[in-house]
Design an enzyme around this catalytic site. Structure first.
Site, PDB file in Angstrom:
ATOM      1  N   ARG A 170       7.936  29.177  38.134  1.00 36.21           N
ATOM      2  CA  ARG A 170       7.780  29.940  39.371  1.00 36.21           C
ATOM      3  C   ARG A 170       8.813  29.572  40.426  1.00 36.21           C
ATOM      4  NH1 ARG A 170       1.855  30.955  38.840  1.00 36.21           N
ATOM      5  NH2 ARG A 170       1.206  32.426  40.435  1.00 36.21           N
ATOM      6  N   ARG A 227      -9.750  42.523  42.178  1.00 37.84           N
ATOM      7  CA  ARG A 227     -10.068  41.345  41.353  1.00 37.84           C
ATOM      8  C   ARG A 227     -10.916  40.352  42.153  1.00 37.84           C
ATOM      9  NH1 ARG A 227      -5.099  38.221  38.693  1.00 37.84           N
ATOM     10  NH2 ARG A 227      -4.925  37.166  40.693  1.00 37.84           N
TER      11      ARG A 227
HETATM   12  P1  AMP Z   1      -1.866  32.142  38.903  1.00 42.76           P
HETATM   13  O1  AMP Z   1      -3.202  32.239  38.280  1.00 42.76           O
HETATM   14  O2  AMP Z   1      -0.749  32.029  37.899  1.00 42.76           O
HETATM   15  O3  AMP Z   1      -1.603  33.236  39.904  1.00 42.76           O
HETATM   16  O4  AMP Z   1      -1.799  30.749  39.715  1.00 42.76           O
HETATM   17  C1  AMP Z   1      -2.742  30.457  40.722  1.00 42.76           C
HETATM   18  C2  AMP Z   1      -2.195  29.396  41.649  1.00 42.76           C
HETATM   19  O5  AMP Z   1      -1.920  28.199  40.914  1.00 42.76           O
HETATM   20  C3  AMP Z   1      -0.889  29.730  42.342  1.00 42.76           C
HETATM   21  O6  AMP Z   1      -1.067  30.520  43.509  1.00 42.76           O
HETATM   22  C4  AMP Z   1      -0.362  28.333  42.660  1.00 42.76           C
HETATM   23  O7  AMP Z   1      -1.073  27.759  43.753  1.00 42.76           O
HETATM   24  C5  AMP Z   1      -0.755  27.553  41.421  1.00 42.76           C
HETATM   25  N1  AMP Z   1       0.288  27.621  40.367  1.00 42.76           N
HETATM   26  C6  AMP Z   1       0.177  28.138  39.122  1.00 42.76           C
HETATM   27  N2  AMP Z   1       1.315  28.019  38.436  1.00 42.76           N
HETATM   28  C7  AMP Z   1       2.193  27.421  39.275  1.00 42.76           C
HETATM   29  C8  AMP Z   1       3.560  27.039  39.160  1.00 42.76           C
HETATM   30  N3  AMP Z   1       4.265  27.271  38.036  1.00 42.76           N
HETATM   31  N4  AMP Z   1       4.144  26.448  40.230  1.00 42.76           N
HETATM   32  C9  AMP Z   1       3.472  26.208  41.363  1.00 42.76           C
HETATM   33  N5  AMP Z   1       2.192  26.554  41.547  1.00 42.76           N
HETATM   34  C10 AMP Z   1       1.540  27.154  40.512  1.00 42.76           C
END
Ligand code: AMP
Length: 206
Positions: free
Chosen positions: A88, A127
């Site tokens: 990310r 969602r």
């Molecule tokens: P997601 O379900 O992929 O949208 O991730 C939910 C949350 O987890 C994000 O908003 C971040 O706070 C954290 N997160 C997940 N993957 C990452 C990543 N690769 N880098 C930084 N934060 C992450």
């Protein structure tokens, strides 16, 4: 093959990653799911990341790189994986490149799901109503979008610059429509990955 599902929050990465797992037998590695599981158990890692996630902020690069490095050491990803929500940031992408290079591997395909921002917000609010995800309130959604534009969008340029195979997928339409588009790209990339190297002719060096 290591495939990366790329796109803004709400673009359908998790849904499409699950289809890839089902259709191509590649393990689904979702950093968001892994962090939510940690937060739910109240582990030290979970306690550290929970407030950041709840605020729509990214967690620190070194922390998530450690989490993914550990995950990629497990045997089930030998044959490949579909990464959802990682990398990310450009720093995460570089760390992943280094990790894979050590094992003579690389990212074989980046699937970038394109969805207009108005659709994204509507999907995320829907969602939130259905799943009660605390990071899907209007304010937090706005913060997640800002983080995406600022830190995550440049990851695509990183891969383009490296000459990686990047497929832009129209993420608008029914889940099945998008699944078909994604399927075609993954099948194409796997076909290319499995095709044997052309044999070199010694006589004329071609
Ligand atoms: P997601 O379900 O992929 O949208 O991730 C939910 C949350 O987890 C994000 O908003 C971040 O706070 C954290 N997160 C997940 N993957 C990452 C990543 N690769 N880098 C930084 N934060 C992450």
């Amino acid at each position: 093959m290591i495939a990366v599902l790329f796109g803004p929050p709400g673009s359908g990465k998790g849904t499409q990653a699950a289809f890839i797992t089902r259709d191509f037998d590649l393990p689904h590695v979702s950093t968001g799911d892994m962090l939510r599981a940690e937060a739910a158990t109240g582990s030290p890692l979970g306690l550290e990341v929970a407030p950041l996630m709840a605020a729509g902020k990214l967690v620190p690069d070194e922390l998530i790189v450690r989490v993914i490095a550990e995950r990629l050491r497990r045997g089930d990803v030998r044959k490949g994986a579909v990464l959802d929500g990682f990398p990310r940031t450009v720093a995460q992408a570089q760390a992943l490149d280094t990790m894979l290079k050590r094992e003579a591997r690389d990212v074989g395909l980046i699937l970038s799901l394109d969805v207009p921002v108005d659709d994204l917000v509507e999907r995320l609010l829907g969602r939130a109503r259905e799943q009660g995800r605390s990071d899907d309130t209007a304010d937090v959604i706005r913060e997640r979008m800002v983080e995406y534009e600022k830190k995550t969008a440049p990851v695509l340029d990183h891969y383009r610059r490296c000459g990686a195979r990047v497929a832009a997928i129209d993420g608008v339409g029914s889940v099945e429509d998008v699944r078909r588009r994604v399927h075609e790209e993954v099948a194409g990339a796997l076909g290319a990955a499995r095709r044997p190297e052309p044999t070199r002719r010694v006589a004329d060096g071609s």
